[in-house]
Write a protein that holds these residues in place. Sequence first.
Motif, PDB file in Angstrom:
ATOM      1  N   ASP A 135       0.828  -1.106  -0.027  1.00 16.35           N
ATOM      2  CA  ASP A 135       0.052  -0.106   0.140  1.00 16.35           C
ATOM      3  C   ASP A 135       0.941   1.139   0.047  1.00 16.35           C
ATOM      4  OD1 ASP A 135      -2.211  -1.804   0.123  1.00 16.35           O
ATOM      5  OD2 ASP A 135      -2.488  -1.354   2.185  1.00 16.35           O
ATOM      6  N   VAL A 136       2.009   1.087   0.939  1.00 11.22           N
ATOM      7  CA  VAL A 136       2.914   2.248   0.726  1.00 11.22           C
ATOM      8  C   VAL A 136       3.529   2.690  -0.528  1.00 11.22           C
ATOM      9  CG1 VAL A 136       4.972   3.482   1.838  1.00 11.22           C
ATOM     10  CG2 VAL A 136       3.205   2.133   3.171  1.00 11.22           C
ATOM     11  N   LEU A 137       3.760   1.447  -1.121  1.00 12.86           N
ATOM     12  CA  LEU A 137       4.456   1.758  -2.549  1.00 12.86           C
ATOM     13  C   LEU A 137       3.623   2.209  -3.566  1.00 12.86           C
ATOM     14  CD1 LEU A 137       6.664  -1.613  -2.636  1.00 12.86           C
ATOM     15  CD2 LEU A 137       7.573   0.696  -2.407  1.00 12.86           C
ATOM     16  N   ALA A 138       2.227   1.893  -3.403  1.00 13.07           N
ATOM     17  CA  ALA A 138       1.070   2.285  -4.411  1.00 13.07           C
ATOM     18  C   ALA A 138       0.917   3.673  -4.082  1.00 13.07           C
ATOM     19  CB  ALA A 138      -0.013   1.339  -4.026  1.00 13.07           C
ATOM     20  N   ALA A 139       0.993   4.045  -2.792  1.00 11.80           N
ATOM     21  CA  ALA A 139       0.792   5.442  -2.671  1.00 11.80           C
ATOM     22  C   ALA A 139       1.933   6.225  -3.256  1.00 11.80           C
ATOM     23  CB  ALA A 139       0.603   5.853  -0.831  1.00 11.80           C
ATOM     24  N   LEU A 140       3.066   5.921  -2.848  1.00  7.09           N
ATOM     25  CA  LEU A 140       4.015   6.549  -3.494  1.00  7.09           C
ATOM     26  C   LEU A 140       4.026   6.368  -5.123  1.00  7.09           C
ATOM     27  CD1 LEU A 140       6.849   7.835  -2.891  1.00  7.09           C
ATOM     28  CD2 LEU A 140       8.128   5.780  -2.909  1.00  7.09           C
ATOM     29  N   ALA A 141       3.685   5.489  -5.654  1.00  5.95           N
ATOM     30  CA  ALA A 141       3.268   5.548  -7.203  1.00  5.95           C
ATOM     31  C   ALA A 141       2.533   6.616  -7.623  1.00  5.95           C
ATOM     32  CB  ALA A 141       3.304   4.222  -7.568  1.00  5.95           C
ATOM     33  N   ARG A 142       1.538   6.746  -6.990  1.00  2.00           N
ATOM     34  CA  ARG A 142       0.364   7.691  -7.181  1.00  2.00           C
ATOM     35  C   ARG A 142       1.021   9.148  -7.012  1.00  2.00           C
ATOM     36  NH1 ARG A 142      -2.872   4.109  -4.288  1.00  2.00           N
ATOM     37  NH2 ARG A 142      -2.833   5.519  -2.531  1.00  2.00           N
ATOM     38  N   LEU A 143       1.889   9.453  -5.989  1.00  2.00           N
ATOM     39  CA  LEU A 143       2.405  10.629  -6.178  1.00  2.00           C
ATOM     40  C   LEU A 143       3.137  11.005  -7.223  1.00  2.00           C
ATOM     41  CD1 LEU A 143       3.530  10.706  -2.189  1.00  2.00           C
ATOM     42  CD2 LEU A 143       1.751  12.372  -3.315  1.00  2.00           C
ATOM     43  N   ILE A 144       3.893   9.866  -7.505  1.00  2.00           N
ATOM     44  CA  ILE A 144       4.872   9.929  -8.772  1.00  2.00           C
ATOM     45  C   ILE A 144       3.950  10.461 -10.059  1.00  2.00           C
ATOM     46  CG2 ILE A 144       6.634   9.092 -10.333  1.00  2.00           C
ATOM     47  CD1 ILE A 144       7.710   7.960  -7.561  1.00  2.00           C
ATOM     48  N   GLU A 145       3.190   9.706 -10.102  1.00  2.00           N
ATOM     49  CA  GLU A 145       2.115   9.426 -11.301  1.00  2.00           C
ATOM     50  C   GLU A 145       1.514  11.010 -11.493  1.00  2.00           C
ATOM     51  OE1 GLU A 145      -1.574   6.985 -13.327  1.00  2.00           O
ATOM     52  OE2 GLU A 145      -0.678   6.531 -11.518  1.00  2.00           O
ATOM     53  N   THR A 146       0.950  11.542 -10.467  1.00  2.00           N
ATOM     54  CA  THR A 146       0.037  12.891 -10.491  1.00  2.00           C
ATOM     55  C   THR A 146       1.152  14.087 -10.432  1.00  2.00           C
ATOM     56  OG1 THR A 146       0.004  12.768  -7.969  1.00  2.00           O
ATOM     57  CG2 THR A 146      -1.771  11.772  -9.154  1.00  2.00           C
ATOM     58  N   GLY A 147       2.389  13.905 -10.218  1.00  2.00           N
ATOM     59  CA  GLY A 147       3.483  15.061  -9.951  1.00  2.00           C
ATOM     60  C   GLY A 147       3.338  15.608  -8.621  1.00  2.00           C
ATOM     61  N   ASP A 148       2.504  15.176  -7.703  1.00  2.00           N
ATOM     62  CA  ASP A 148       2.542  15.949  -6.443  1.00  2.00           C
ATOM     63  C   ASP A 148       3.732  15.599  -5.620  1.00  2.00           C
ATOM     64  OD1 ASP A 148      -0.164  16.577  -6.764  1.00  2.00           O
ATOM     65  OD2 ASP A 148      -1.200  15.149  -5.731  1.00  2.00           O
ATOM     66  N   LEU A 149       4.433  14.735  -5.914  1.00  2.00           N
ATOM     67  CA  LEU A 149       5.705  14.341  -5.183  1.00  2.00           C
ATOM     68  C   LEU A 149       6.694  15.404  -5.535  1.00  2.00           C
ATOM     69  CD1 LEU A 149       7.508  12.686  -3.524  1.00  2.00           C
ATOM     70  CD2 LEU A 149       8.184  11.270  -5.474  1.00  2.00           C
ATOM     71  N   TRP A 150       6.756  15.746  -6.863  1.00  2.00           N
ATOM     72  CA  TRP A 150       7.823  16.666  -7.247  1.00  2.00           C
ATOM     73  C   TRP A 150       7.340  18.167  -6.792  1.00  2.00           C
ATOM     74  CZ3 TRP A 150      12.612  17.898  -8.173  1.00  2.00           C
ATOM     75  CH2 TRP A 150      12.938  18.982  -8.663  1.00  2.00           C
ATOM     76  N   ARG A 151       5.988  18.569  -6.539  1.00  2.00           N
ATOM     77  CA  ARG A 151       5.763  19.571  -6.338  1.00  2.00           C
ATOM     78  C   ARG A 151       5.902  19.787  -4.633  1.00  2.00           C
ATOM     79  NH1 ARG A 151       1.470  19.432 -10.187  1.00  2.00           N
ATOM     80  NH2 ARG A 151       0.252  17.736  -8.619  1.00  2.00           N
TER      81      ARG A 151
END
Length: 273
Positions: A64-80
Amino acid sequence: MADQPLRTTPQDDTPRPVPYRGGGFAPRRMPLVTGLFFALLFGLWALGSARGWIGPLTLPPPGDVLAALARLIETGDLWRHLSASLMRLGLGWALGAALGVAVGLMVGLFSLARATGLPLVTALFPIPKIALLPLFIIWFGIGEPSKVATIAFGVFFPTVINTAGGVAGVPRSLISMGQSFGLSSWRIATRIVLPGALPAILTGFRVSASIGIILLVAAEMIGAEYGLGALVLNAGNLMRLDLLIAGVVVLSALGLVVAFLLGLVEKRLLRWR
């Protein structure tokens, strides 16, 4: 009975190899052991989640943590979030470290600066810097300056203490030798004192970088739209533990990257050791 002469045996003059034991506890890089250790921790986490030993409200499964991290990367929120945090951390750490080295050198070199600056630094250093964040908000506003000031203030004190300690550890015989050869105070400070204090200064950089990341997260939890601290706070308010742990993983990775970069700088600047 007359004393008998002592019998002596001829000494063996054959040279014997002597094992070398002068390693001096030199650190060795063991990336395989490090990788295996983290793999073991990850495996125990996955096993505990699969067997029900670790409840989802205590620690979500690693998938679940890896999936949440993948969603952050996919949506671009991680970089923001990451770019906002890197900007604040870079500005605050650079400002605090530069002022800390300058003040630490003055405290270590000049008696007047030591008599006035060292007691002040000693008195202010134990104060939790996050407790001064409301004061910085009053002074600088709710925006970026208050967050940068909080980080810089926290970075400043360990840098001063380590720099002053490094200057105090420079052999005075080297300074006297420089004075005997007619070197100016500036050349003595830059050619003798600063290189001699550099190991302690770089150690202060490592400590202050960790303190800066801690203060970054705390400062971003107040009035920040983007940032890793804001991400963790919002995830906690929504009870999204998978997103919260993903933010913590990114913070841990940020700490590892900063430590790695400082290690490269230390290795390059301290080649003479």
